[in-house]
Design an enzyme around this catalytic site. Structure first.
Site, mmCIF file in Angstrom:
data_model
loop_
_atom_site.group_PDB
_atom_site.id
_atom_site.type_symbol
_atom_site.label_atom_id
_atom_site.label_comp_id
_atom_site.label_asym_id
_atom_site.label_seq_id
_atom_site.Cartn_x
_atom_site.Cartn_y
_atom_site.Cartn_z
ATOM 1 N N PHE A 1 -13.774 2.392 5.345
ATOM 2 C CA PHE A 1 -12.834 1.790 4.408
ATOM 3 C C PHE A 1 -12.508 2.757 3.259
ATOM 4 O O PHE A 1 -13.398 3.384 2.691
ATOM 5 C CB PHE A 1 -13.433 0.499 3.842
ATOM 6 C CG PHE A 1 -12.447 -0.311 3.064
ATOM 7 C CD1 PHE A 1 -11.507 -1.084 3.699
ATOM 8 C CD2 PHE A 1 -12.446 -0.271 1.667
ATOM 9 C CE1 PHE A 1 -10.575 -1.822 2.975
ATOM 10 C CE2 PHE A 1 -11.528 -1.003 0.936
ATOM 11 C CZ PHE A 1 -10.590 -1.779 1.587
ATOM 12 N N GLY B 1 0.767 -1.241 0.000
ATOM 13 C CA GLY B 1 0.000 0.000 0.000
ATOM 14 C C GLY B 1 0.793 1.284 0.000
ATOM 15 O O GLY B 1 0.337 2.302 -0.495
ATOM 16 N N ASP C 1 -4.538 1.426 11.091
ATOM 17 C CA ASP C 1 -5.944 1.206 11.425
ATOM 18 C C ASP C 1 -6.018 0.830 12.909
ATOM 19 O O ASP C 1 -6.003 1.712 13.768
ATOM 20 C CB ASP C 1 -6.459 0.102 10.477
ATOM 21 C CG ASP C 1 -7.923 -0.235 10.649
ATOM 22 O OD1 ASP C 1 -8.615 0.457 11.392
ATOM 23 O OD2 ASP C 1 -8.392 -1.211 10.022
ATOM 24 N N ARG D 1 -5.517 0.673 -6.500
ATOM 25 C CA ARG D 1 -4.226 1.237 -6.065
ATOM 26 C C ARG D 1 -3.760 2.369 -6.972
ATOM 27 O O ARG D 1 -2.996 3.227 -6.568
ATOM 28 C CB ARG D 1 -3.130 0.162 -6.082
ATOM 29 C CG ARG D 1 -3.336 -0.941 -5.080
ATOM 30 C CD ARG D 1 -2.046 -1.752 -4.944
ATOM 31 N NE ARG D 1 -2.243 -3.036 -4.311
ATOM 32 C CZ ARG D 1 -2.301 -3.239 -3.000
ATOM 33 N NH1 ARG D 1 -2.190 -2.237 -2.174
ATOM 34 N NH2 ARG D 1 -2.469 -4.454 -2.513
ATOM 35 N N GLU E 1 4.213 3.996 6.199
ATOM 36 C CA GLU E 1 2.986 3.200 6.066
ATOM 37 C C GLU E 1 1.946 3.984 5.285
ATOM 38 O O GLU E 1 1.925 5.213 5.324
ATOM 39 C CB GLU E 1 2.416 2.893 7.459
ATOM 40 C CG GLU E 1 2.702 1.499 7.972
ATOM 41 C CD GLU E 1 1.887 0.393 7.293
ATOM 42 O OE1 GLU E 1 1.459 0.551 6.134
ATOM 43 O OE2 GLU E 1 1.691 -0.645 7.935
ATOM 44 N N ASP E 2 1.070 3.264 4.607
ATOM 45 C CA ASP E 2 -0.057 3.917 3.952
ATOM 46 C C ASP E 2 -1.129 4.292 4.968
ATOM 47 O O ASP E 2 -1.651 5.396 4.975
ATOM 48 C CB ASP E 2 -0.648 3.024 2.849
ATOM 49 C CG ASP E 2 -0.920 1.596 3.327
ATOM 50 O OD1 ASP E 2 -0.517 1.232 4.456
ATOM 51 O OD2 ASP E 2 -1.536 0.833 2.574
HETATM 52 P P1 5GP Z 1 -3.791 -2.353 11.276
HETATM 53 O O1 5GP Z 1 -2.877 -3.512 11.564
HETATM 54 O O2 5GP Z 1 -3.266 -1.031 11.750
HETATM 55 O O3 5GP Z 1 -5.186 -2.630 11.792
HETATM 56 O O4 5GP Z 1 -3.985 -2.288 9.726
HETATM 57 C C1 5GP Z 1 -3.009 -1.867 8.901
HETATM 58 C C2 5GP Z 1 -3.211 -2.375 7.494
HETATM 59 O O5 5GP Z 1 -4.583 -2.670 7.227
HETATM 60 C C3 5GP Z 1 -2.805 -1.337 6.486
HETATM 61 O O6 5GP Z 1 -1.446 -1.399 6.169
HETATM 62 C C4 5GP Z 1 -3.709 -1.685 5.317
HETATM 63 O O7 5GP Z 1 -3.092 -2.671 4.524
HETATM 64 C C5 5GP Z 1 -4.940 -2.271 5.934
HETATM 65 N N1 5GP Z 1 -6.054 -1.292 6.022
HETATM 66 C C6 5GP Z 1 -6.595 -0.767 7.138
HETATM 67 N N2 5GP Z 1 -7.599 0.067 6.856
HETATM 68 C C7 5GP Z 1 -7.728 0.070 5.511
HETATM 69 C C8 5GP Z 1 -8.599 0.771 4.589
HETATM 70 O O8 5GP Z 1 -9.492 1.561 4.937
HETATM 71 N N3 5GP Z 1 -8.405 0.527 3.269
HETATM 72 C C9 5GP Z 1 -7.452 -0.331 2.813
HETATM 73 N N4 5GP Z 1 -7.366 -0.482 1.496
HETATM 74 N N5 5GP Z 1 -6.606 -0.986 3.641
HETATM 75 C C10 5GP Z 1 -6.734 -0.787 4.971
#
Ligand code: 5GP
Length: 177
Positions: free
Chosen positions: A155, A48, A106, A168, A102-103
């Site tokens: 999302f 991402g 969450d 993407r 990081e992109d």
């Molecule tokens: P975390 O471990 O912080 O819960 O999630 C991180 C990863 O979840 C991010 O690097 C991404 O790949 C994915 N992610 C979380 N929220 C979103 C979202 O709203 N859209 C997309 N496309 N990916 C997300």
């Protein structure tokens, strides 16, 4: 406001291209100041973050290195959060000033699981730059040093972020309707 379809879902524009680019310049300016005289290593997390890392790095005007690594997969629209593996981390981080790119953060689980692995290599410093942060969704608190946008717990796709592999390549960020 544009409405687009990715697979079966409809999304509307949330962050336009110029706003993303402007904010990235601001983040780079802060990084240039904070790391003046140092030589940070940016570790961008695939897939991402590839677009954010490229645009951010263009505005970094100090000596800096960049590498890409791959962590856990993210299936569908719910974060799995399980960091299975990290591929491509060949650099020795000992004594280095590391900036994770990081992109989106969450729940924070991905980085929460991965950071101890990095710390094990004893970098001199470790900071996090994330274009997006869903602070409402935090389950694993983290200090994110450079945040592009704090966004609601909905999302999003575009600008490197996918929905089941698609989206993407969008220049803007779109939110699920
Ligand atoms: P975390 O471990 O912080 O819960 O999630 C991180 C990863 O979840 C991010 O690097 C991404 O790949 C994915 N992610 C979380 N929220 C979103 C979202 O709203 N859209 C997309 N496309 N990916 C997300």
């Amino acid at each position: 406001m544009a409405v687009i379809k990715v697979h079966d879902k409809s999304f509307e524009t949330y962050l336009p291209e110029d706003q993303i680019q402007q904010r990235i310049k601001e983040l780079a300016t802060a990084i240039n100041t904070d790391y003046a005289g140092k030589r940070p290593l940016f570790i961008a997390i695939l897939n991402g973050s590839f677009m954010f890392a490229a645009d951010l790095f263009k505005h970094v005007n100090i000596d800096a290195e960049l590498c890409f690594i791959k962590l856990a997969s993210y299936k569908g629209m719910k974060s799995s959060g399980n960091v299975v593996t990290s591929i491509g981390l060949e650099d020795d981080l000992f004594g280095k000033d590391v900036v994770i790119v990081e992109d989106i953060v969450d729940t924070g689980k991905t980085l929460h699981n991965f950071l101890p692995k990095l710390m094990h290599q004893q970098p001199k410093s470790l900071k996090i730059a994330s274009l997006l942060h869903k602070s409402e969704a935090t389950e694993y608190p983290l200090t994110i040093d450079y945040v592009g946008f704090d966004i609601p717990n909905k999302f999003v796709v575009g600008y490197g972020l996918d929905y089941d592999g698609l989206g993407r390549n969008l220049k803007e960020i779109y939110q699920l309707i």
